[in-house]
Design a protein around this motif. Structure first.
Motif, PDB file in Angstrom:
ATOM      1  N   ARG A 268       0.806  -1.217   0.000  1.00  0.00           N
ATOM      2  CA  ARG A 268       0.000   0.000   0.000  1.00  0.00           C
ATOM      3  C   ARG A 268       0.844   1.274   0.000  1.00  0.00           C
ATOM      4  N   ASP A 269       2.127   1.147   0.338  1.00  0.00           N
ATOM      5  CA  ASP A 269       3.029   2.307   0.339  1.00  0.00           C
ATOM      6  C   ASP A 269       3.940   2.351  -0.878  1.00  0.00           C
ATOM      7  N   SER A 270       3.700   1.527  -1.880  1.00  0.00           N
ATOM      8  CA  SER A 270       4.609   1.432  -3.021  1.00  0.00           C
ATOM      9  C   SER A 270       4.665   2.739  -3.815  1.00  0.00           C
ATOM     10  N   GLU A 271       5.862   3.015  -4.335  1.00  0.00           N
ATOM     11  CA  GLU A 271       6.118   4.251  -5.068  1.00  0.00           C
ATOM     12  C   GLU A 271       6.792   3.948  -6.397  1.00  0.00           C
ATOM     13  N   LEU A 272       6.338   4.648  -7.421  1.00  0.00           N
ATOM     14  CA  LEU A 272       6.991   4.625  -8.727  1.00  0.00           C
ATOM     15  C   LEU A 272       7.728   5.955  -8.885  1.00  0.00           C
ATOM     16  N   ARG A 273       9.002   5.898  -9.198  1.00  0.00           N
ATOM     17  CA  ARG A 273       9.817   7.106  -9.339  1.00  0.00           C
ATOM     18  C   ARG A 273      10.475   7.098 -10.710  1.00  0.00           C
ATOM     19  N   VAL A 274      10.366   8.227 -11.413  1.00  0.00           N
ATOM     20  CA  VAL A 274      10.925   8.356 -12.756  1.00  0.00           C
ATOM     21  C   VAL A 274      11.795   9.605 -12.800  1.00  0.00           C
ATOM     22  N   VAL A 275      13.069   9.412 -13.091  1.00  0.00           N
ATOM     23  CA  VAL A 275      13.999  10.534 -13.259  1.00  0.00           C
ATOM     24  C   VAL A 275      14.264  10.705 -14.745  1.00  0.00           C
ATOM     25  N   ILE A 276      14.032  11.908 -15.255  1.00  0.00           N
ATOM     26  CA  ILE A 276      14.234  12.212 -16.669  1.00  0.00           C
ATOM     27  C   ILE A 276      15.247  13.342 -16.778  1.00  0.00           C
ATOM     28  N   ASP A 277      16.292  13.115 -17.547  1.00  0.00           N
ATOM     29  CA  ASP A 277      17.347  14.120 -17.684  1.00  0.00           C
ATOM     30  C   ASP A 277      17.925  14.033 -19.081  1.00  0.00           C
ATOM     31  N   GLY A 278      17.545  14.990 -19.950  1.00  0.00           N
ATOM     32  CA  GLY A 278      18.017  14.926 -21.328  1.00  0.00           C
ATOM     33  C   GLY A 278      17.506  13.677 -22.008  1.00  0.00           C
ATOM     34  N   SER A 279      18.426  12.833 -22.457  1.00  0.00           N
ATOM     35  CA  SER A 279      18.068  11.593 -23.141  1.00  0.00           C
ATOM     36  C   SER A 279      18.070  10.392 -22.206  1.00  0.00           C
TER      37      SER A 279
END
Length: 496
Positions: free
Chosen positions: A442-453
């Motif tokens: 229930r505490d799960s997290e999706l994290r997306v780091v975007i930097d240039g390409s």
């Protein structure tokens, strides 16, 4: 040394790195500037691959790397050099170790250690010597192991006069030494890639080496040559010590081409014994390879920080950046965790990323919602997904180009589809699949780091990780929610 330290004093305090200032101005119009990452290191010009010789000393993270100063494809390999105080702002320095075309050859991968007790006898003055171990590769393809020494804290280097210290025993692929101090045996230990396995050596002084044995003939994945090993201890959640062995492999990765596998087990100073039989991957993406960890952090919380080469040998020489090729992943903290009694290795962005980020927007991601992405910055997107059955996101760039990201608890998979992401030649246009190696909650997290390409995706702090490069004709500008079954997840979008 004082002049160099003064020149570097502003790094980490907001000063632009070579990558985000000088190099951007140098790019011709045919190479879009938005492909250049701002918070990941990439050289101003020319070719780069594996990280090498990473060492931390006097508040400075030194990053060396495979570098061809003569072109933007793999070639006459030297050790390039970059430095940082915060792992996010990098300054490129002159070549640290140059190849020897008429001698022992090119400077292939390796590591570096701080010799605090001067066991090597190389110390001059007050600074402990920093000793690099690396592979020389000559014109006949013969690979031997050599040393280089820095007596001023890692800024200037001199090759050891009696190189090589380990001759070739008749193995074609015999390279990439990584050395560490084994406290209980009071010896230096080297782990070295040798064809389809790794070799172990030990030494009292970093100059004379004794062969101990090998590991891997019947363990792990053997879809390609083993490369760039690293061996280090980590604490379990219960506080017990385990040893982790990283081995990169090419080809044979779970999504094609290059990838890094890992083993967890015990090491007594001579022999590594794994506690599991199944193949385990550090990162399921196509673009995290040859990662190794920094030495010198033992006195700073004993952190184990890794950085990898953000590319894949399937297309590394062909990606369209042209003037420069190759970048590093974000530095990542390695840790052990348990899931259903299994002990696994996670990798998450270092805490320095959280410290540096600024909140841009937040809200709820309902189906059909579109979030505008700010341009000109590295982005860090955090989504509270809980144990929801399915989340499907679309990252859009320009007219018709997109990256499709799906997280499915029911199917137990994380998917990134870059087949419509812009430049998709040489096998880059593929769907990348990462099985969820842990259980969502229930505490799960999706994290997306975007930097240039660069796009780096982490589920639950890197328990599952997927790294991929992409080359859209315009910067990513919008995030659209295509599906959010069973939930309306909250999100926070940060700039870095």
């Amino acid at each position: 040394m004082q002049i160099m330290e003064q020149d570097f004093a502003t790094a980490g305090s907001g000063a632009p790195s070579v990558s985000e200032d000088c190099a951007r101005k140098a790019l011709p119009e045919r190479v879009p500037s938005h492909w250049r990452p701002r918070r990941h290191f990439s050289p101003a010009r020319n070719w780069m691959n594996d990280p090498n010789g990473m060492v931390y000393l006097d508040g400075v993270f030194h990053l060396f790397f495979q570098y061809n100063p003569g072109g933007s494809v793999w070639g006459d390999i030297h050790w390039g050099h970059a430095v940082s105080r915060d792992l996010l702002h990098w300054q490129e320095k002159p070549v640290a170790l140059a190849s020897e075309p008429d001698g022992l050859g090119m400077i292939f991968s390796g590591g570096a250690v701080v010799d605090w007790e001067n066991t090597s006898g190389f110390q001059r003055g007050e600074n402990p010597p920093v000793v690099a171990t690396f592979t020389h590769h000559d014109g006949n393809g013969v690979q031997v192991q050599s040393l280089a020494i820095s007596t001023d804290g890692g800024w200037r280097w001199e090759k050891y006069a009696d190189n090589p210290v380990i001759p070739n025993p008749g193995i074609k692929d015999f390279r990439d030494p990584k050395v560490f101090w084994h406290a209980s045996s009071r010896r230096w230990v080297m782990v070295l890639a040798a064809g389809d396995r790794v070799h172990f050596y030990r030494s009292r002084d970093l100059k004379e080496w004794e062969f101990l044995g090998d590991f891997g003939e019947k363990a792990g994945d053997h879809g390609g040559v083993w490369e760039c090993p690293d061996l280090f201890p980590l604490k379990t959640p219960e506080g017990e010590e385990r040893w982790c062995l990283l081995v990169s492999i090419n080809p044979g990765g779970p999504n094609g081409g290059s990838a890094t596998q890992y083993f967890i087990g015990d090491f007594d100073g001579e022999r590594f014994v794994p506690e599991h039989q199944e193949v385990r991957w550090l990162d399921y993406g196509t673009d995290n390879y040859a990662g190794v960890t920094w030495d010198g952090l033992q006195g700073r919380g004993d952190r184990r920080i890794l950085v990898g080469w953000m590319s894949n040998w399937d297309y590394a020489n062909k990606v369209p950046t042209e003037i420069w090729r190759g970048a590093m992943t974000l530095p990542r903290e390695l840790y052990l965790y348990r899931d259903q009694e299994r002990l696994l290795l996670g990798n998450r962005p270092v805490t320095e990323v959280q410290v540096a980020r600024t909140l841009h927007s937040e809200g709820v991601l309902e189906r059909g919602k579109v979030v505008q992405l700010p341009g000109g910055n590295a982005l860090d997107l955090s989504i509270s997904v809980g144990s929801a059955p399915e989340l499907e996101l679309e990252f859009l760039a320009g007219d018709g180009e997109r990256l499709l990201l799906t997280l499915s608890r029911e199917r137990g998979v994380l998917l990134l589809d870059r087949r419509e992401s812009g430049w998709v030649e040489e096998g880059l246009g593929r769907e990348i699949r990462a099985p969820l190696v842990h259980s969502l909650n229930r505490d799960s997290e999706l994290r997306v780091v975007i930097d240039g390409s660069a796009m780096e995706i982490f589920v639950d702090g890197g328990k599952t990780a997927l790294t991929a490069v992409f080359f859209s004709s315009e910067p990513l500008s919008r995030l659209a929610v295509l599906r959010a079954a069973g939930l309306s997840p909250a999100y926070s979008l940060y700039t870095i």
